[in-house]
Design a protein around this motif. Structure first.
Motif, PDB file in Angstrom:
ATOM      1  N   PRO B 149     -15.485   8.868   3.318  1.00 21.30           N
ATOM      2  CA  PRO B 149     -14.450   7.903   3.707  1.00 21.30           C
ATOM      3  C   PRO B 149     -14.626   7.340   5.112  1.00 21.30           C
ATOM      4  N   ALA B 150     -14.033   6.165   5.293  1.00 24.83           N
ATOM      5  CA  ALA B 150     -13.950   5.611   6.650  1.00 24.83           C
ATOM      6  C   ALA B 150     -12.955   6.485   7.402  1.00 24.83           C
ATOM      7  N   ILE B 151     -13.292   6.816   8.629  1.00 19.58           N
ATOM      8  CA  ILE B 151     -12.409   7.656   9.433  1.00 19.58           C
ATOM      9  C   ILE B 151     -12.092   6.913  10.724  1.00 19.58           C
ATOM     10  N   ILE B 152     -10.835   6.962  11.120  1.00 23.97           N
ATOM     11  CA  ILE B 152     -10.453   6.377  12.408  1.00 23.97           C
ATOM     12  C   ILE B 152     -10.364   7.559  13.387  1.00 23.97           C
ATOM     13  N   TYR B 153     -11.260   7.557  14.358  1.00 29.82           N
ATOM     14  CA  TYR B 153     -11.279   8.660  15.325  1.00 29.82           C
ATOM     15  C   TYR B 153     -10.441   8.274  16.543  1.00 29.82           C
ATOM     16  N   LEU B 154      -9.477   9.119  16.848  1.00 28.74           N
ATOM     17  CA  LEU B 154      -8.660   8.903  18.036  1.00 28.74           C
ATOM     18  C   LEU B 154      -9.085   9.932  19.081  1.00 28.74           C
ATOM     19  N   ASP B 155      -9.508   9.443  20.233  1.00 23.84           N
ATOM     20  CA  ASP B 155      -9.988  10.362  21.268  1.00 23.84           C
ATOM     21  C   ASP B 155      -8.773  10.945  22.009  1.00 23.84           C
ATOM     22  N   LYS B 156      -8.495  12.221  21.727  1.00 21.08           N
ATOM     23  CA  LYS B 156      -7.319  12.883  22.307  1.00 21.08           C
ATOM     24  C   LYS B 156      -7.396  12.888  23.831  1.00 21.08           C
TER      25      LYS B 156
END
Lengths: 316, 483
Positions: B149-156
């Motif tokens: 799947p496409a993943i949206i990575y959020l940089d914590k």
């Protein structure tokens, strides 16, 4: 017939002497691997591709050939329906027109430099040929991905702002040229090698004679080097056109690949497109040949003419 | 009289209850041959070691069935398949990437009987995948093979720096856009986002009701008016307003002089990317040492959208038309791709499977673990599989909410070229290939501000449908009409 043979002039160059037969065989033995390779991997594939282009084939239970009502249907369809083909072909032609002189001029300049008496000449020659070996594999893909194909000093954005006013069909090839300039020059190794081989055959006596007559280096280049190198320029131009026309990043090759796997077009359509493209490339090659051909072989004759026995005796 | 009516009504209710009971689905799967020796050839580009281990697990269960693996690559698969077909030597089961050449060359078998009589396929496959292989709506020719799947990575780390809280795992498309529009902070050298697959690709899938394909495809037509226009404008606007980190630009080079890929630079809050980036980059020591704390999120769906999709790189698998043992081939395909038993076996294999690595200098052979994370994600709703998978996912230290992640990522929709006949030709010829106000390709024209995308939605819908109809005409001419 036997008496006719006996009457032949023993100095007739067409006569098949034992020595000539040996030379002839030796020559053919050298190119035999190439002939075998071409027959097995090229001629058969070409004939098959030609057959594909005049039918409608399906790959199921082997190859099924379906006859077309008009055998030229696929060719007609490419011209009538393929909206991208003429545009891509024109882009290729424009790109080729821009890239060919750059590659040839660059190769000739580098070959001239490498032919001059400089220290570590062999090392420099190796350095310029190295990319040819490196470029044939995943190393090149990695380098391209990391941006080595464009000139670092020339920012794409700067170029964009300069060329912004131009129509896209002019702007695009120029932009492509700059974005892959290093790559183009990188691929000049073979051409440099061919020029270098040609330069080494130019007799130094010609330059000496010219010098005595007061010719400058610039004049010597135009009056001696360039005319003698003309056959090499033709050879390199042909080589470059073929390389650019069959390169993996060529848009037309990609288009042919795409249409071959499209449901509504297929392999036969792709084969027809390939043959049209082949004809266009052949036409370009013919044009290059007509522009650069040697009308008189005087320069080559000078170098390749074998001194006859009488002359050798006189020299001795 | 009243009694009679009441009696009749009661009888009717009983009868209707009985009919409901009898309408419950029945599955009559053809029997599997478990006695005669059978060899099934399976063509894949997946890791050989994993496929071999899975194949061995299958043979443990069905000792009479041997699986022969044919290796290929994603770059070569279409050419290899057509070459093998031309040689009359098709593999029994094969992965593929482009639907059109398979339709035009009659390479796939109709597997409707198997898929419709397989209870697991009908009840456990993610809803968006149950009908994915029905080319004409009546006959099924392929199944999902791999889900990336496409993943949206959020940089914590970036979110913390800006004092912004991470959203919940069931976030919405609108929430994502709001974050993109508010998180750029040039004073701290932070860009809101960067993408591999951007809003234009993900948006129309997330914002269209009952979507089954790219550009709002619902099985019959495209919906360029739904999502695409807005996302084209947004994507273009985000680049113009400086929300997007653009590698090589002067602004970016001022902050990241070595021109590192923005998604790895630590200067981007949101990276729209793929599942494999977690394995390849974000769990690697280099990224962790740079302080990246990438939290994976599903591609969100729009608020109020019914059955919106989440973009995924779904690879498909088919059985060859010429396969001599289709029932057994189906079982092999299922086990090695989406089936529950196969996934339970994968959950065992992913953490342990190794590959021989030869030291180039010493020649010593050592065993190296192949996966830090599973190579792909499940395609079925099953508690046992979900638990087994959650158990093998690594604790990232800064985040460990895999259960909610899995719960939120169950509606994959893939590339048009995998599921919509004629899509690739439409995209190549019309979408990217035609002339739009002097620009080649509609996106180039929109990005240059030469045209308004709204004016083109109807034309795109019509053209897309025409390419679909033309491809379906080829399909029917090759496969015939459904009986």
């Amino acid at each position: 017939m036997a008496s006719k043979k006996n009457k032949r002039n023993p100095h007739d160059k067409r006569r098949l002497t034992k020595r000539r037969l040996k030379e002839w065989l030796c020559g053919y033995m050298f190119i035999l691997p190439w002939i075998v390779g071409v027959c097995i991997f090229f001629v058969y594939a070409m004939v098959q591709s030609l057959r594909f282009s005049f039918s409608n084939i399906i790959f199921s239970n082997g190859i099924t050939f379906n006859t077309l009502t008009n055998p030229w249907d696929n060719y007609a369809a490419v011209f009538m329906k393929e909206i991208n083909f003429p545009v891509t072909l024109a882009n290729f032609g424009l790109g080729l027109t821009l890239q060919l002189p750059i590659i040839i001029a660059f190769s000739l300049i580098i070959a001239l430099l490498l032919n001059s008496k400089i220290r570590a000449r062999s090392l420099f020659r190796m350095i310029f040929f190295l990319p040819v070996i490196i470029a044939t594999g995943p190393v090149m893909q990695q380098l391209t991905a990391q941006g080595v194909s464009s000139v670092p000093m020339v920012s794409q954005n700067t170029l964009l702002s300069i060329l912004q006013g131009l129509p896209e069909f002019i702007y695009q090839p120029i932009n492509d040229l700059f974005s892959s300039l290093i790559l183009i020059l990188w691929n000049s190794g073979i051409q440099i090698l061919i020029f270098l081989a040609g330069l080494q055959k130019v007799p130094s006596t010609l330059y000496e004679a010219a010098k005595i007559d007061g010719a400058s280096g610039w004049e010597s280049f135009w009056k001696i080097t360039l005319p003698i190198m003309k056959p090499m320029i033709l050879l390199n131009s042909v080589y470059t056109v073929v390389t650019l026309a069959t390169g993996g990043d060529n848009e037309i090759i990609q288009l042919i690949y795409d249409v071959s796997y499209a449901a509504t077009k297929g392999y036969s359509y792709g084969a027809a497109m390939s043959w049209i493209y082949t004809a266009v490339v052949a036409l370009i090659l013919l044009l290059v040949f007509l522009l650069l051909r040697e009308k008189s072989d005087k320069h080559v004759k000078y170098e390749t003419k074998r001194p006859d026995l009488k002359e050798r005796r006189q020299d001795a | 009289m009243k009694k009679l009516v009441a009696l009749i009504m009661a009888l009717c209710m009983m009868a209707s209850l009985c009919s409901f009971a009898s309408a419950e689905a029945t599955y009559n799967m053809p029997e599997l041959n478990t006695t005669d020796p059978i060899t099934i050839t399976f063509m894949t580009w997946d890791d050989f070691e994993l496929t071999r281990a899975l194949a061995d697990k299958f043979t443990e269960k069905y000792p009479n069935i041997t699986i022969e693996i044919i290796e290929t690559t994603t770059a070569d698969v279409t050419g290899t398949l057509t070459n093998l077909a031309a040689d009359n030597n098709m593999p029994d089961v094969f992965f593929w990437l482009d639907l059109d050449p398979l339709l035009a060359n009659h390479l796939m078998m109709d597997i409707t009987t198997y898929i419709e009589n397989d209870e697991e396929a009908q009840t456990k496959l993610y809803p968006s995948l149950r009908n994915v292989g029905y080319v004409d709506g009546k006959r099924c020719f392929f199944m999902p093979g791999e889900n990336l799947p496409a993943i949206i990575y959020l940089d914590k780390a970036v979110f913390d720096k800006l004092n912004v809280e991470l959203p919940a795992q069931d976030w919405t498309w609108e929430q994502m856009l709001e974050l993109i529009e508010t998180m750029t902070d040039p004073s701290q050298g932070i860009w809101a986002y960067n993408y591999f697959m951007g809003p234009v690709t993900l948006g129309p899938i997330a914002l269209t009701d009952n979507v089954t394909g790219e550009f709002g495809w619902d099985g019959e037509s495209y919906n360029f008016g739904s999502g695409w226009v807005d996302m084209m404008e947004k994507q273009s606007e985000y680049a113009r307003l400086g929300y997007q980190a653009i590698a090589g630009s002067e602004e970016y080079l001022a902050v990241v002089p070595d021109d590192m890929w923005p998604g790895e630079s630590g200067h981007v809050a949101i990276q729209m990317d793929a599942y494999w980036t977690m394995n390849n980059i974000y769990t690697q020591t280099a990224a962790l040492e740079r302080g990246l704390q990438m939290v994976p999120y599903n591609a969100p769906i729009g608020e109020g959208v019914e059955n919106g999709g989440q973009f995924s790189w779904l690879d498909m698998v088919s059985i060859s038309k010429d396969c001599q043992h289709p029932r057994e081939a189906y079982e092999v395909a299922k086990f090695l791709t989406w089936g529950k038993e196969g996934w339970l076996a994968r959950a065992e294999l992913y953490p342990t499977i190794t590959r021989d690595v030869t030291n180039a200098e010493t020649g010593d052979v050592t065993q190296e673990k192949i996966y830090r994370l599973p190579g792909s994600l499940p395609m079925i709703e099953d508690e046992e599989v979900a638990a087994a998978m959650a158990a093998i996912m690594p604790d990232l230290g800064y985040w460990n909410d895999w259960e909610n992640f899995f719960n939120a990522i169950q509606n994959p929709v893939t590339f048009g070229g995998r599921t919509i006949p004629g899509f690739n030709t439409f995209i190549t010829d019309f979408y990217h290939g035609s002339d739009y106000a002097g620009y080649t390709g509609i996106e180039a024209a929109i990005n240059a501000g030469a045209i308004d995308p709204f004016d083109y939605t109807d034309k795109l819908d019509e053209a897309g449908r025409k390419y679909y109809d033309d491809a379906m005409a080829v399909f029917f001419s090759v496969y015939g009409e459904a009986e």
